[in-house]
Design a protein around this motif. Structure first.
Motif, PDB file in Angstrom:
ATOM      1  N   LEU A   5      79.904  53.549  80.513  1.00 29.38           N
ATOM      2  CA  LEU A   5      81.368  52.911  80.117  1.00 29.38           C
ATOM      3  C   LEU A   5      82.001  53.648  78.939  1.00 29.38           C
ATOM      4  CD1 LEU A   5      81.513  49.480  81.749  1.00 29.38           C
ATOM      5  CD2 LEU A   5      82.462  51.603  82.990  1.00 29.38           C
ATOM      6  N   CYS A   6      81.066  53.145  77.922  1.00 28.45           N
ATOM      7  CA  CYS A   6      81.599  53.488  76.576  1.00 28.45           C
ATOM      8  C   CYS A   6      81.704  55.317  76.596  1.00 28.45           C
ATOM      9  CB  CYS A   6      80.371  53.551  75.662  1.00 28.45           C
ATOM     10  SG  CYS A   6      81.437  53.877  73.482  1.00 28.45           S
ATOM     11  N   ALA A   7      80.692  55.887  76.761  1.00 24.94           N
ATOM     12  CA  ALA A   7      81.264  57.911  76.758  1.00 24.94           C
ATOM     13  C   ALA A   7      82.541  57.797  77.993  1.00 24.94           C
ATOM     14  CB  ALA A   7      80.003  57.641  76.943  1.00 24.94           C
ATOM     15  N   VAL A   8      82.718  57.014  78.779  1.00 22.85           N
ATOM     16  CA  VAL A   8      83.467  57.410  79.304  1.00 22.85           C
ATOM     17  C   VAL A   8      85.187  57.203  78.276  1.00 22.85           C
ATOM     18  CG1 VAL A   8      84.983  56.861  81.868  1.00 22.85           C
ATOM     19  CG2 VAL A   8      82.927  57.016  81.594  1.00 22.85           C
ATOM     20  N   ALA A   9      85.352  55.745  78.300  1.00 26.48           N
ATOM     21  CA  ALA A   9      86.240  55.257  77.697  1.00 26.48           C
ATOM     22  C   ALA A   9      86.137  56.526  76.144  1.00 26.48           C
ATOM     23  CB  ALA A   9      85.974  54.411  76.933  1.00 26.48           C
ATOM     24  N   VAL A  10      85.801  56.859  75.374  1.00 23.48           N
ATOM     25  CA  VAL A  10      85.694  57.496  74.600  1.00 23.48           C
ATOM     26  C   VAL A  10      85.939  58.597  74.430  1.00 23.48           C
ATOM     27  CG1 VAL A  10      84.614  59.145  72.584  1.00 23.48           C
ATOM     28  CG2 VAL A  10      83.911  56.708  72.650  1.00 23.48           C
ATOM     29  N   LEU A  11      85.703  59.814  75.806  1.00 28.28           N
ATOM     30  CA  LEU A  11      86.966  60.987  76.865  1.00 28.28           C
ATOM     31  C   LEU A  11      88.126  60.930  76.975  1.00 28.28           C
ATOM     32  CD1 LEU A  11      83.288  62.012  78.654  1.00 28.28           C
ATOM     33  CD2 LEU A  11      84.201  63.238  76.573  1.00 28.28           C
ATOM     34  N   GLY A  76      81.678  43.436  75.851  1.00 28.03           N
ATOM     35  CA  GLY A  76      80.915  44.443  76.444  1.00 28.03           C
ATOM     36  C   GLY A  76      81.383  45.537  77.668  1.00 28.03           C
ATOM     37  N   ASN A  77      80.680  45.118  78.609  1.00 24.78           N
ATOM     38  CA  ASN A  77      81.619  45.731  80.163  1.00 24.78           C
ATOM     39  C   ASN A  77      83.055  45.570  80.797  1.00 24.78           C
ATOM     40  OD1 ASN A  77      78.474  47.281  79.744  1.00 24.78           O
ATOM     41  ND2 ASN A  77      77.805  46.101  81.837  1.00 24.78           N
ATOM     42  N   LEU A  80      84.896  47.087  78.184  1.00 21.66           N
ATOM     43  CA  LEU A  80      85.220  48.613  78.282  1.00 21.66           C
ATOM     44  C   LEU A  80      86.464  49.495  79.405  1.00 21.66           C
ATOM     45  CD1 LEU A  80      81.887  49.521  76.927  1.00 21.66           C
ATOM     46  CD2 LEU A  80      83.880  50.308  75.714  1.00 21.66           C
ATOM     47  N   MET A  81      86.225  48.264  80.528  1.00 25.04           N
ATOM     48  CA  MET A  81      86.773  48.476  81.572  1.00 25.04           C
ATOM     49  C   MET A  81      87.881  48.435  81.860  1.00 25.04           C
ATOM     50  SD  MET A  81      86.349  50.252  84.617  1.00 25.04           S
ATOM     51  CE  MET A  81      84.248  49.935  84.709  1.00 25.04           C
ATOM     52  N   MET A  82      88.428  47.735  80.999  1.00 25.00           N
ATOM     53  CA  MET A  82      89.831  47.177  81.096  1.00 25.00           C
ATOM     54  C   MET A  82      90.520  48.560  79.824  1.00 25.00           C
ATOM     55  SD  MET A  82      89.880  43.396  79.301  1.00 25.00           S
ATOM     56  CE  MET A  82      91.851  43.243  78.949  1.00 25.00           C
ATOM     57  N   LEU A  83      89.860  48.757  78.996  1.00 22.32           N
ATOM     58  CA  LEU A  83      90.468  50.236  78.200  1.00 22.32           C
ATOM     59  C   LEU A  83      90.728  51.235  78.947  1.00 22.32           C
ATOM     60  CD1 LEU A  83      88.186  49.589  75.024  1.00 22.32           C
ATOM     61  CD2 LEU A  83      90.869  48.967  75.558  1.00 22.32           C
ATOM     62  N   GLY A 202      92.967  56.922  66.253  1.00 27.07           N
ATOM     63  CA  GLY A 202      91.991  56.288  65.653  1.00 27.07           C
ATOM     64  C   GLY A 202      91.766  54.792  66.528  1.00 27.07           C
ATOM     65  N   ALA A 203      93.179  54.327  66.437  1.00 22.45           N
ATOM     66  CA  ALA A 203      92.495  52.834  66.376  1.00 22.45           C
ATOM     67  C   ALA A 203      91.823  52.479  67.694  1.00 22.45           C
ATOM     68  CB  ALA A 203      93.715  52.380  66.218  1.00 22.45           C
ATOM     69  N   MET A 204      92.423  53.292  69.084  1.00 21.33           N
ATOM     70  CA  MET A 204      91.630  52.794  70.085  1.00 21.33           C
ATOM     71  C   MET A 204      90.130  53.291  70.248  1.00 21.33           C
ATOM     72  SD  MET A 204      93.725  52.429  72.357  1.00 21.33           S
ATOM     73  CE  MET A 204      91.953  52.869  74.107  1.00 21.33           C
ATOM     74  N   LEU A 205      89.880  54.192  69.135  1.00 19.04           N
ATOM     75  CA  LEU A 205      88.396  54.529  69.200  1.00 19.04           C
ATOM     76  C   LEU A 205      87.977  54.158  69.140  1.00 19.04           C
ATOM     77  CD1 LEU A 205      88.674  58.735  68.177  1.00 19.04           C
ATOM     78  CD2 LEU A 205      88.094  57.859  70.484  1.00 19.04           C
ATOM     79  N   MET A 206      88.379  53.202  67.569  1.00 23.12           N
ATOM     80  CA  MET A 206      87.261  52.597  67.550  1.00 23.12           C
ATOM     81  C   MET A 206      87.267  51.157  68.521  1.00 23.12           C
ATOM     82  SD  MET A 206      88.914  52.312  63.496  1.00 23.12           S
ATOM     83  CE  MET A 206      88.625  50.418  62.180  1.00 23.12           C
ATOM     84  N   LEU A 207      88.410  50.649  68.558  1.00 24.43           N
ATOM     85  CA  LEU A 207      88.554  49.641  70.191  1.00 24.43           C
ATOM     86  C   LEU A 207      87.475  49.922  70.829  1.00 24.43           C
ATOM     87  CD1 LEU A 207      89.556  46.621  70.325  1.00 24.43           C
ATOM     88  CD2 LEU A 207      91.635  48.408  71.551  1.00 24.43           C
ATOM     89  N   VAL A 208      87.240  50.990  71.064  1.00 23.84           N
ATOM     90  CA  VAL A 208      86.159  51.465  72.078  1.00 23.84           C
ATOM     91  C   VAL A 208      85.247  50.755  71.574  1.00 23.84           C
ATOM     92  CG1 VAL A 208      85.112  52.971  72.876  1.00 23.84           C
ATOM     93  CG2 VAL A 208      87.756  53.226  73.357  1.00 23.84           C
ATOM     94  N   PHE A 209      84.484  51.722  69.925  1.00 24.33           N
ATOM     95  CA  PHE A 209      83.389  51.143  69.390  1.00 24.33           C
ATOM     96  C   PHE A 209      82.800  50.139  68.943  1.00 24.33           C
ATOM     97  CE2 PHE A 209      83.634  56.060  69.412  1.00 24.33           C
ATOM     98  CZ  PHE A 209      82.521  55.870  69.903  1.00 24.33           C
ATOM     99  N   ILE A 210      83.952  48.786  68.544  1.00 25.42           N
ATOM    100  CA  ILE A 210      84.269  47.656  68.568  1.00 25.42           C
ATOM    101  C   ILE A 210      83.580  47.004  69.918  1.00 25.42           C
ATOM    102  CG2 ILE A 210      85.861  45.212  67.929  1.00 25.42           C
ATOM    103  CD1 ILE A 210      86.799  47.742  66.229  1.00 25.42           C
ATOM    104  N   THR A 211      84.356  46.972  71.250  1.00 32.60           N
ATOM    105  CA  THR A 211      84.444  46.957  72.516  1.00 32.60           C
ATOM    106  C   THR A 211      83.159  47.022  72.648  1.00 32.60           C
ATOM    107  OG1 THR A 211      86.378  47.006  72.547  1.00 32.60           O
ATOM    108  CG2 THR A 211      85.449  46.254  74.338  1.00 32.60           C
ATOM    109  N   ALA A 212      82.457  48.265  72.281  1.00 36.84           N
ATOM    110  CA  ALA A 212      80.706  48.027  73.242  1.00 36.84           C
ATOM    111  C   ALA A 212      79.990  47.720  72.038  1.00 36.84           C
ATOM    112  CB  ALA A 212      80.549  49.807  73.360  1.00 36.84           C
TER     113      ALA A 212
END
Length: 339
Positions: A5-11, A76-77, A80-83, A202-212
């Protein structure tokens, strides 16, 4: 599951960033291309450079998007799914509006998608009630009301002193100097695009990794901002000329002087919003409203108001569509977070 899910969110975030640049590039350079201050090729190239620089510069001013959202997302999941759902809703609406040639806000689409996904999480009991209201009110509705009105009025009234200052100049000199000003204005708007939209990418990328739970809140890795800058600039280089055609031919006819005024107003609003007010202002709304405002202040009717109404209708529809899209997708995807 979390890694996938983290990889999908980053892409999806990188795809959204590219689409953002692709759509907003045409807005940033439309007036300069319309009056032949810059050729299309040169316009998108300099816009890409300044959007890149603006995104890198924004790291000095903090990530107000993350500061607003990191307490509202489950880790967590589920988070990430929300994002992912928010990014899908925002990107889908952005592609649809680009296809129709409508200069809508990528920022409002994204924040509305997150608000919708957050609302779905509230319905499912994953978050306390009201978690998405602040995002929608201060991040979308307030700028949606204020930006077009301020940009229109400023551009309309600033045409008056601009025309007074050149009252003794020849038409040739006025056009030449205004085109030079427009070239600088296109660079200024592109820099504002980086400060505003690049910062949020850039903030969204940070948010993905923080959420993960792969990064601690409060850190601002340079690599993430550099990545966001590169993908935003790449999207700008692609150019979205459907929107340019709308701004050039379907809304208003302007001369180089009014185009220069409009770009100056739009750039100023983007800077004030990013650096002073920390509000997510839309590049598309700022530029479009300023162009219409400057074009309306002419001795002859130059604004095609029925097309302006269509554009405003798409602006008003953006939060509605993206909130519903983010909510529906989040509800449909909820079973996947339980795997």
């Amino acid at each position: 599951m979390t890694t996938i899910l983290c990889a999908v969110a980053v892409l999806l975030t990188l795809g959204y960033t590219t689409l953002n640049g692709f759509r907003d590039a045409s807005t940033a350079v439309a007036a300069a291309v319309r009056t032949r201050a810059l050729t299309p090729g040169i316009a998108v190239t300099v816009a890409a450079i300044f959007a890149f620089l603006g995104t890198l510069a924004s790291s000095s001013f903090g990530f107000f998007l993350v500061n607003r959202l990191d307490v509202s997302l489950p880790e967590g999941n589920a988070g990430l799914m929300m994002l992912i759902c928010a990014l899908l809703a925002a990107s889908g609406w952005g592609l649809f509006c680009w296809w129709r040639g409508m200069p809508t806000s990528s920022t409002h689409a994204l924040l509305s998608g997150i608000a919708g996904a957050t609302g779905a999480a509230v319905l499912l009991g994953a978050l306390p009630g009201g978690s998405g209201l602040d995002i929608l009110a201060s991040g979308v509705l307030l700028p949606l009301v204020v930006t077009p009105i301020v940009a229109y009025l400023l551009a309309y009234f600033l045409v008056l002193p601009a025309t007074w200052l050149i009252r003794h100049e020849t038409a040739r000199n006025v056009s030449a100097r205004s085109r030079a000003g427009q070239a600088l204005g296109a660079c200024a708007v592109a820099l504002g695009l980086g400060l505003q939209d690049g910062q949020r990418s850039g903030a969204m990328l940070m948010l993905v990794f923080i959420t993960a739970q792969s990064m601690e809140p409060g850190t601002t890795p340079w690599a993430l901002q550099l990545t966001a800058a590169a993908f935003l600039a790449f999207g700008v280089l692609l150019g979205g000329w459907r929107i340019t055609h709308t701004l050039e031919h379907r809304l208003v006819k302007i001369d180089p002087l009014r185009g220069m005024v409009a770009q100056g107003v739009a750039a100023g609003l983007l800077y004030v919003g990013a650096l002073l007010l920390h509000l997510p202002l839309s590049t598309n709304q700022s530029v479009t409203s300023a162009i219409v405002g400057a074009g309306a202040n002419q001795p002859f009717e130059s604004v095609i108001w029925r097309n302006v109404v269509r554009v405003v209708g798409h602006w008003l529809a953006t939060p509605v569509v993206c909130v519903l899209g983010g909510a529906v997708l989040a509800l449909a995807a909820y079973p996947l977070t339980q795997l």
